[in-house]
Design a protein around this motif. Sequence first.
Motif, mmCIF file in Angstrom:
data_model
loop_
_atom_site.group_PDB
_atom_site.id
_atom_site.type_symbol
_atom_site.label_atom_id
_atom_site.label_comp_id
_atom_site.label_asym_id
_atom_site.label_seq_id
_atom_site.Cartn_x
_atom_site.Cartn_y
_atom_site.Cartn_z
ATOM 1 N N LEU A 1 0.707 -1.296 -0.221
ATOM 2 C CA LEU A 1 -0.067 -0.034 -0.025
ATOM 3 C C LEU A 1 0.793 1.313 0.046
ATOM 4 O O LEU A 1 0.636 2.326 -0.807
ATOM 5 C CB LEU A 1 -1.086 0.003 1.083
ATOM 6 C CG LEU A 1 -2.025 -0.990 1.198
ATOM 7 C CD1 LEU A 1 -2.799 -1.199 2.238
ATOM 8 C CD2 LEU A 1 -2.817 -0.910 0.040
ATOM 9 N N PHE B 1 -1.429 4.725 -1.258
ATOM 10 C CA PHE B 1 -2.667 4.390 -1.003
ATOM 11 C C PHE B 1 -3.587 5.490 -0.619
ATOM 12 O O PHE B 1 -4.591 5.577 -0.664
ATOM 13 C CB PHE B 1 -2.883 3.474 0.267
ATOM 14 C CG PHE B 1 -2.541 4.099 1.619
ATOM 15 C CD1 PHE B 1 -3.497 4.830 2.288
ATOM 16 C CD2 PHE B 1 -1.192 4.203 2.339
ATOM 17 C CE1 PHE B 1 -3.120 5.362 3.355
ATOM 18 C CE2 PHE B 1 -0.731 5.191 3.187
ATOM 19 C CZ PHE B 1 -2.017 5.534 4.091
ATOM 20 N N TYR C 1 -6.121 7.184 -3.128
ATOM 21 C CA TYR C 1 -7.576 6.458 -3.648
ATOM 22 C C TYR C 1 -8.473 6.793 -2.617
ATOM 23 O O TYR C 1 -8.422 6.645 -1.526
ATOM 24 C CB TYR C 1 -7.209 5.191 -3.850
ATOM 25 C CG TYR C 1 -5.938 4.812 -4.496
ATOM 26 C CD1 TYR C 1 -5.747 5.066 -6.064
ATOM 27 C CD2 TYR C 1 -4.907 4.016 -3.873
ATOM 28 C CE1 TYR C 1 -4.509 4.843 -6.558
ATOM 29 C CE2 TYR C 1 -3.731 3.832 -4.539
ATOM 30 C CZ TYR C 1 -3.608 4.109 -5.855
ATOM 31 O OH TYR C 1 -2.313 3.967 -6.534
ATOM 32 N N PHE D 1 -10.996 1.071 -2.507
ATOM 33 C CA PHE D 1 -10.145 -0.166 -3.452
ATOM 34 C C PHE D 1 -11.197 -1.137 -3.859
ATOM 35 O O PHE D 1 -11.982 -1.425 -3.159
ATOM 36 C CB PHE D 1 -9.335 -0.622 -2.452
ATOM 37 C CG PHE D 1 -7.766 0.159 -2.012
ATOM 38 C CD1 PHE D 1 -6.850 -0.089 -2.790
ATOM 39 C CD2 PHE D 1 -8.208 1.099 -1.090
ATOM 40 C CE1 PHE D 1 -5.685 0.726 -2.455
ATOM 41 C CE2 PHE D 1 -6.913 2.000 -0.795
ATOM 42 C CZ PHE D 1 -5.985 1.443 -1.514
ATOM 43 N N LEU E 1 -4.442 -7.583 2.748
ATOM 44 C CA LEU E 1 -4.673 -6.285 2.240
ATOM 45 C C LEU E 1 -5.901 -5.518 2.689
ATOM 46 O O LEU E 1 -5.681 -4.206 3.147
ATOM 47 C CB LEU E 1 -4.717 -6.323 0.493
ATOM 48 C CG LEU E 1 -4.964 -5.145 -0.366
ATOM 49 C CD1 LEU E 1 -3.768 -4.348 0.081
ATOM 50 C CD2 LEU E 1 -4.951 -5.325 -1.655
ATOM 51 N N GLU F 1 -5.248 -4.210 6.199
ATOM 52 C CA GLU F 1 -4.399 -3.020 6.222
ATOM 53 C C GLU F 1 -4.975 -1.735 5.644
ATOM 54 O O GLU F 1 -4.953 -0.621 6.228
ATOM 55 C CB GLU F 1 -3.100 -3.346 5.327
ATOM 56 C CG GLU F 1 -1.997 -2.541 5.787
ATOM 57 C CD GLU F 1 -1.385 -2.616 7.168
ATOM 58 O OE1 GLU F 1 -0.878 -1.641 7.690
ATOM 59 O OE2 GLU F 1 -1.334 -3.714 7.712
ATOM 60 N N ILE F 2 -6.006 -1.874 4.543
ATOM 61 C CA ILE F 2 -6.843 -0.899 4.029
ATOM 62 C C ILE F 2 -7.657 -0.121 5.082
ATOM 63 O O ILE F 2 -7.776 0.942 5.119
ATOM 64 C CB ILE F 2 -7.649 -1.298 2.836
ATOM 65 C CG1 ILE F 2 -6.567 -1.595 1.617
ATOM 66 C CG2 ILE F 2 -8.546 -0.290 2.594
ATOM 67 C CD1 ILE F 2 -7.313 -2.157 0.571
ATOM 68 N N LYS G 1 -9.485 3.621 4.776
ATOM 69 C CA LYS G 1 -10.059 3.603 3.499
ATOM 70 C C LYS G 1 -11.114 2.512 3.426
ATOM 71 O O LYS G 1 -11.171 1.516 3.946
ATOM 72 C CB LYS G 1 -9.032 3.231 2.554
ATOM 73 C CG LYS G 1 -7.851 4.367 2.540
ATOM 74 C CD LYS G 1 -8.277 5.583 1.594
ATOM 75 C CE LYS G 1 -7.077 6.794 1.570
ATOM 76 N NZ LYS G 1 -7.614 7.676 0.850
ATOM 77 N N PHE H 1 -12.935 -0.841 1.003
ATOM 78 C CA PHE H 1 -12.777 -1.412 0.027
ATOM 79 C C PHE H 1 -13.944 -2.247 -0.271
ATOM 80 O O PHE H 1 -14.750 -2.532 0.664
ATOM 81 C CB PHE H 1 -11.549 -2.180 0.615
ATOM 82 C CG PHE H 1 -11.794 -3.382 1.753
ATOM 83 C CD1 PHE H 1 -12.638 -4.545 1.591
ATOM 84 C CD2 PHE H 1 -11.590 -2.706 3.076
ATOM 85 C CE1 PHE H 1 -12.690 -5.312 2.763
ATOM 86 C CE2 PHE H 1 -12.076 -3.636 4.007
ATOM 87 C CZ PHE H 1 -12.361 -4.734 3.885
#
Length: 399
Positions: free
Chosen positions: A118, A123, A126, A129, A144, A147-148, A153, A155
């Motif tokens: 990321l 990252f 964005y 995701f 992933l 972590e997002i 963020k 996803f």
Amino acid sequence: MDSLDDGFCIIGQDELDEIKEALSTQDMTTAVSKIKDVLEQQDRVELNIAVTGESGSGKSTFVNAFRGLGDEDEGSAKTGPVETTMKQEVYHHPKYDNVKVWDLPGIGTPNFKADEYLKDVQFERYDFFIIIASDRFRECHTKLATEIMKMGKKFYFVRSKIDSNIDAERRKKSFDQGKTLNTIREDCIKELTKIGIANPVVFLISCFELGKYDFNLLEEMMEKELPQHKRHVLMLAIPNITLEINVKKKKALEENIPRVALLSAGLATIPLPGLSVFADLAIVNNEVQRYYSAFGLDDPSLQMLCERSGKTIEELKNVMKSPLHLGINPTTIISLLGAASLYVSENAVEYVCSLVPILGTVVAGGMSYLTISKMLKKALDELAEDAKNVLMASLETEV
């Protein structure tokens, strides 16, 4: 610049003064450019979408489909059976340059580290995701996603290549599409739950038939979780591939009519002979072109639809009933003006002006506001209906 609800701009005095100056010196080209610039301010709001997943999962095909392109169209992302994205690549929407879809490098290598990945792909740029898998979701996907989430963020899990699964199952005598889709979805949820994601939501997608399966649900979730000004941009950019999207596009465009009419009302207060008619024609023409583009009724969009559906452009244009599909000309303008020529009482004008603080109580401004609103509403109604008919014709009513 003052602001209207949810980040939409209203017309400031500076913009009106610039347009007035251009017109007072007979610089019509500059005046039209200024008018368009004011109307297109919201189109400068950027939307950045990241698409990631394992090699061969269909990331690049999704990037293309989301932008209304096929894999071999000009400007499409490179696709193939092996990883073709070595670093993040940005692909602009063909009609909305402020909408950027990023094709990120594949994940799933033995030494994959989500936090480093990321950081490498920046990252923070964005808005959300899309995490794609074409078979099973694996530990790399959940690493992933986790972590997002840590980075604040959004996803969305997308299970791609559903058309291939359906085709394979269709050969069985006991085939039931609904049951097949439920089995795939439940299996994805089970796998994600087993490797650490609580209450996962999975969207089943075919990039070659984007209007089928769960794309509407994915669009609704993205729309719900975006801020209002970015939600508007998303709705304009998404290809017009389902009846539900057609309705939402119309609503998004309709919400902008008061802002467009406000520009007309502001210009109507400037004491220059002929300004109101000239400016209103420029405003209506510009906004109707936006409707064409958003609904995919422009010739390039219709041509691409023909290539995918097997229809001819004449077959699609034959179901378009609005005079506007022939373009903006004196006949269509008169048609729109006829719809707007209603009697407006003094009380109605005062009410409209009370909604437009920048104009105070200028009667001329109120009249112009009402007229342009009516014209644009009629144009939008007609073109939305044309778009619906074109969509149904292209899919032979299977929508």
